[in-house]
Design a protein around this motif. Structure first.
Motif, PDB file in Angstrom:
ATOM      1  N   ASP A 159      79.814   6.305  83.641  1.00  0.00           N
ATOM      2  CA  ASP A 159      79.593   5.186  84.002  1.00  0.00           C
ATOM      3  C   ASP A 159      79.243   4.545  83.153  1.00  0.00           C
ATOM      4  N   ILE A 160      79.604   2.982  83.144  1.00  0.00           N
ATOM      5  CA  ILE A 160      79.353   1.759  82.887  1.00  0.00           C
ATOM      6  C   ILE A 160      78.584   0.569  83.296  1.00  0.00           C
ATOM      7  N   VAL A 161      77.266   0.699  82.977  1.00  0.00           N
ATOM      8  CA  VAL A 161      76.319   0.033  84.333  1.00  0.00           C
ATOM      9  C   VAL A 161      76.146  -1.211  83.613  1.00  0.00           C
ATOM     10  N   ARG A 162      76.410  -2.144  85.270  1.00  0.00           N
ATOM     11  CA  ARG A 162      76.397  -3.589  84.350  1.00  0.00           C
ATOM     12  C   ARG A 162      75.027  -4.460  84.161  1.00  0.00           C
ATOM     13  N   LEU A 163      75.137  -5.467  83.666  1.00  0.00           N
ATOM     14  CA  LEU A 163      73.485  -6.503  84.566  1.00  0.00           C
ATOM     15  C   LEU A 163      74.655  -7.885  84.983  1.00  0.00           C
ATOM     16  N   ALA A 164      73.155  -7.543  85.947  1.00  0.00           N
ATOM     17  CA  ALA A 164      73.303  -9.247  86.902  1.00  0.00           C
ATOM     18  C   ALA A 164      72.099  -9.547  86.755  1.00  0.00           C
ATOM     19  N   THR A 165      72.271 -11.050  86.914  1.00  0.00           N
ATOM     20  CA  THR A 165      71.106 -11.921  86.211  1.00  0.00           C
ATOM     21  C   THR A 165      70.796 -13.017  87.727  1.00  0.00           C
ATOM     22  N   PRO A 166      69.608 -13.317  87.505  1.00  0.00           N
ATOM     23  CA  PRO A 166      69.263 -14.898  88.471  1.00  0.00           C
ATOM     24  C   PRO A 166      69.992 -15.783  88.663  1.00  0.00           C
ATOM     25  N   THR A 167      71.119 -15.776  87.245  1.00  0.00           N
ATOM     26  CA  THR A 167      71.668 -17.079  86.764  1.00  0.00           C
ATOM     27  C   THR A 167      73.273 -16.729  87.252  1.00  0.00           C
ATOM     28  N   THR A 168      73.439 -15.629  87.835  1.00  0.00           N
ATOM     29  CA  THR A 168      74.988 -15.078  87.960  1.00  0.00           C
ATOM     30  C   THR A 168      75.318 -15.188  89.440  1.00  0.00           C
ATOM     31  N   GLY A 225      78.274   4.337  88.243  1.00  0.00           N
ATOM     32  CA  GLY A 225      76.333   4.550  88.484  1.00  0.00           C
ATOM     33  C   GLY A 225      75.843   3.852  88.644  1.00  0.00           C
ATOM     34  N   PHE A 226      74.970   2.125  88.987  1.00  0.00           N
ATOM     35  CA  PHE A 226      74.653   1.919  89.737  1.00  0.00           C
ATOM     36  C   PHE A 226      74.484   0.194  89.067  1.00  0.00           C
ATOM     37  N   LEU A 227      74.229  -1.115  89.797  1.00  0.00           N
ATOM     38  CA  LEU A 227      74.327  -2.216  89.422  1.00  0.00           C
ATOM     39  C   LEU A 227      72.324  -2.411  89.372  1.00  0.00           C
ATOM     40  N   TYR A 228      72.356  -2.671  87.230  1.00  0.00           N
ATOM     41  CA  TYR A 228      71.147  -3.635  87.210  1.00  0.00           C
ATOM     42  C   TYR A 228      70.630  -5.010  87.318  1.00  0.00           C
ATOM     43  N   TYR A 229      70.088  -5.320  88.030  1.00  0.00           N
ATOM     44  CA  TYR A 229      69.256  -6.545  87.943  1.00  0.00           C
ATOM     45  C   TYR A 229      67.668  -7.138  87.194  1.00  0.00           C
ATOM     46  N   VAL A 230      68.248  -7.617  86.608  1.00  0.00           N
ATOM     47  CA  VAL A 230      67.486  -8.221  85.284  1.00  0.00           C
ATOM     48  C   VAL A 230      67.015  -9.457  86.321  1.00  0.00           C
ATOM     49  N   SER A 231      65.873  -8.930  86.725  1.00  0.00           N
ATOM     50  CA  SER A 231      64.713  -9.885  87.190  1.00  0.00           C
ATOM     51  C   SER A 231      64.006 -11.644  86.630  1.00  0.00           C
ATOM     52  N   ILE A 232      64.501 -11.531  86.016  1.00  0.00           N
ATOM     53  CA  ILE A 232      63.791 -13.189  85.075  1.00  0.00           C
ATOM     54  C   ILE A 232      65.094 -13.384  83.859  1.00  0.00           C
ATOM     55  N   THR A 233      64.508 -14.663  84.321  1.00  0.00           N
ATOM     56  CA  THR A 233      65.747 -15.473  83.079  1.00  0.00           C
ATOM     57  C   THR A 233      64.892 -15.388  81.162  1.00  0.00           C
ATOM     58  N   GLY A 234      65.196 -14.189  80.087  1.00  0.00           N
ATOM     59  CA  GLY A 234      64.845 -13.975  79.347  1.00  0.00           C
ATOM     60  C   GLY A 234      64.610 -12.468  78.781  1.00  0.00           C
ATOM     61  N   VAL A 235      63.554 -12.201  77.841  1.00  0.00           N
ATOM     62  CA  VAL A 235      64.050 -10.655  77.171  1.00  0.00           C
ATOM     63  C   VAL A 235      63.138 -10.377  78.555  1.00  0.00           C
ATOM     64  N   THR A 236      63.063  -8.757  77.776  1.00  0.00           N
ATOM     65  CA  THR A 236      62.645  -7.624  78.516  1.00  0.00           C
ATOM     66  C   THR A 236      61.292  -7.907  78.317  1.00  0.00           C
ATOM     67  N   GLY A 237      59.411  -7.475  79.349  1.00  0.00           N
ATOM     68  CA  GLY A 237      58.175  -7.347  78.869  1.00  0.00           C
ATOM     69  C   GLY A 237      57.753  -8.676  78.451  1.00  0.00           C
ATOM     70  N   THR A 238      58.099  -9.990  79.002  1.00  0.00           N
ATOM     71  CA  THR A 238      57.611 -11.439  78.619  1.00  0.00           C
ATOM     72  C   THR A 238      57.348 -12.255  79.755  1.00  0.00           C
ATOM     73  N   LYS A 239      57.862 -12.094  80.737  1.00  0.00           N
ATOM     74  CA  LYS A 239      57.697 -13.088  82.032  1.00  0.00           C
ATOM     75  C   LYS A 239      57.334 -11.769  83.548  1.00  0.00           C
ATOM     76  N   SER A 240      57.101 -12.383  84.443  1.00  0.00           N
ATOM     77  CA  SER A 240      56.751 -12.107  86.231  1.00  0.00           C
ATOM     78  C   SER A 240      57.850 -12.611  86.536  1.00  0.00           C
ATOM     79  N   PHE A 241      58.134 -12.330  88.157  1.00  0.00           N
ATOM     80  CA  PHE A 241      59.257 -12.390  88.466  1.00  0.00           C
ATOM     81  C   PHE A 241      58.517 -13.017  90.330  1.00  0.00           C
ATOM     82  N   ALA A 242      58.684 -13.958  90.682  1.00  0.00           N
ATOM     83  CA  ALA A 242      58.618 -13.486  92.766  1.00  0.00           C
ATOM     84  C   ALA A 242      59.469 -13.280  93.137  1.00  0.00           C
ATOM     85  N   ASP A 243      58.619 -11.807  94.375  1.00  0.00           N
ATOM     86  CA  ASP A 243      59.025 -10.816  94.735  1.00  0.00           C
ATOM     87  C   ASP A 243      60.085 -11.335  95.974  1.00  0.00           C
ATOM     88  N   ASP A 244      59.878 -12.177  96.521  1.00  0.00           N
ATOM     89  CA  ASP A 244      60.405 -12.828  97.314  1.00  0.00           C
ATOM     90  C   ASP A 244      62.367 -13.544  96.829  1.00  0.00           C
TER      91      ASP A 244
END
Length: 265
Positions: free
Chosen positions: A149-158, A172-191
């Motif tokens: 499986d090739i798992v693709r990424l979607a982002t807030p700007t998609t 496989g599954f779709l991986y939603y990147v919850s923030i704009t930026g790199v890993t481990g540096t920001k949080s996000f709003a649940d809604d």
């Protein structure tokens, strides 16, 4: 049915989200990674995301960048990553493993040979961060011929048009990147993430996992109420980097897993 599809089907029937921990192969050394892989399923991991260390991990924040550097310094290479998976498969035939990394090591290995060796080792999916859908035929086509499986990424700007491109050939599954930026540096709003995941779920039958920015059991549980999986990486890597004992890192993973698995009760 692939291991990834079978695991998500099992979780769907139980009305549970998946807990997906990320660790970097070879950080701090190969034996520690082997021990983590062996014990993560018992700690509650439904799938495992295994990072392939790379010298220029552009999508990763300071924590995983440092983990990659430590792993490379300790001698971890793509051939050794596959050997870790082979070792894991001797005792676990069911837990899916997805390799997350960059295309350069695969290209150097030889794409066709890598796909063949990865499947034989027991790898179930690939997240190749720097290969956009328009350019991933070089990897996706040989992967498809081997059931990888090739798992693709979607982002807030998609946007909707871009999403169609991302979903074409995704597996496989779709991986939603919850923030704009790199890993481990920001949080996000649940809604906001909830709304984004609902849009993705309406567009695809693939499970939707959320990663980047989940650091606590509470945040993992909040995501697990609506997403199909919660991915935790930097927070686990940070604990390993701090010198915490393996059993303490695994205990933290268990807390995360219990929060994810109990979120919909």
């Amino acid at each position: 049915m692939s291991r990834i599809a079978a695991r998500f089907e099992e979780l769907k029937k139980a009305n549970r989200a998946a807990f997906i921990p990320f660790i970097t192969a070879g950080d701090p050394d190969g034996e520690t990674t082997a021990a983590m892989l062996e014990k993560l399923p018992a700690a509650g991991a439904d799938l495992i995301e295994l990072g392939v260390p790379f010298s220029d991990p552009m999508a990763d924040g300071p924590s995983i960048q440092a983990a990659s550097q430590r792993a490379l310094k300790a001698g971890m290479r793509l051939t050794k990553v596959l050997e870790l998976v082979r070792r894991f498969r001797k005792t676990d035939a069911k837990t899916p493993i997805v390799l997350m990394g960059y295309y350069n090591p695969i290209h150097k290995y030889g794409t066709a040979l890598f796909v063949k060796d990865a499947v034989e080792a027991g790898v179930d999916g690939l997240i190749t961060v720097d290969l956009p859908p328009e350019e991933d035929d070089v990897l996706r086509l040989p992967a498809a011929s081997h059931g990888l499986d090739i798992v693709r990424l979607a982002t807030p700007t998609t946007n909707d048009e871009r999403l169609k491109t991302i979903l074409n050939g995704a597996g496989g599954f779709l991986y939603y990147v919850s923030i704009t930026g790199v890993t481990g540096t920001k949080s996000f709003a649940d809604d906001e993430v909830h709304a984004a995941v609902a849009r993705l779920q309406a567009a695809t039958g693939l499970p939707c996992a959320v990663g980047f920015g989940i650091k606590t059991p509470e945040r993992a549980a909040a995501v697990a109420k609506f997403a199909d999986a919660a991915v935790v990486g930097s927070a686990i890597v940070d604990r390993m980097a701090s010198g915490a004992k393996l059993e303490d890192v695994l205990a933290y993973c268990t807390e995360l897993a219990e929060a994810v698995h109990g979120a919909r009760i």
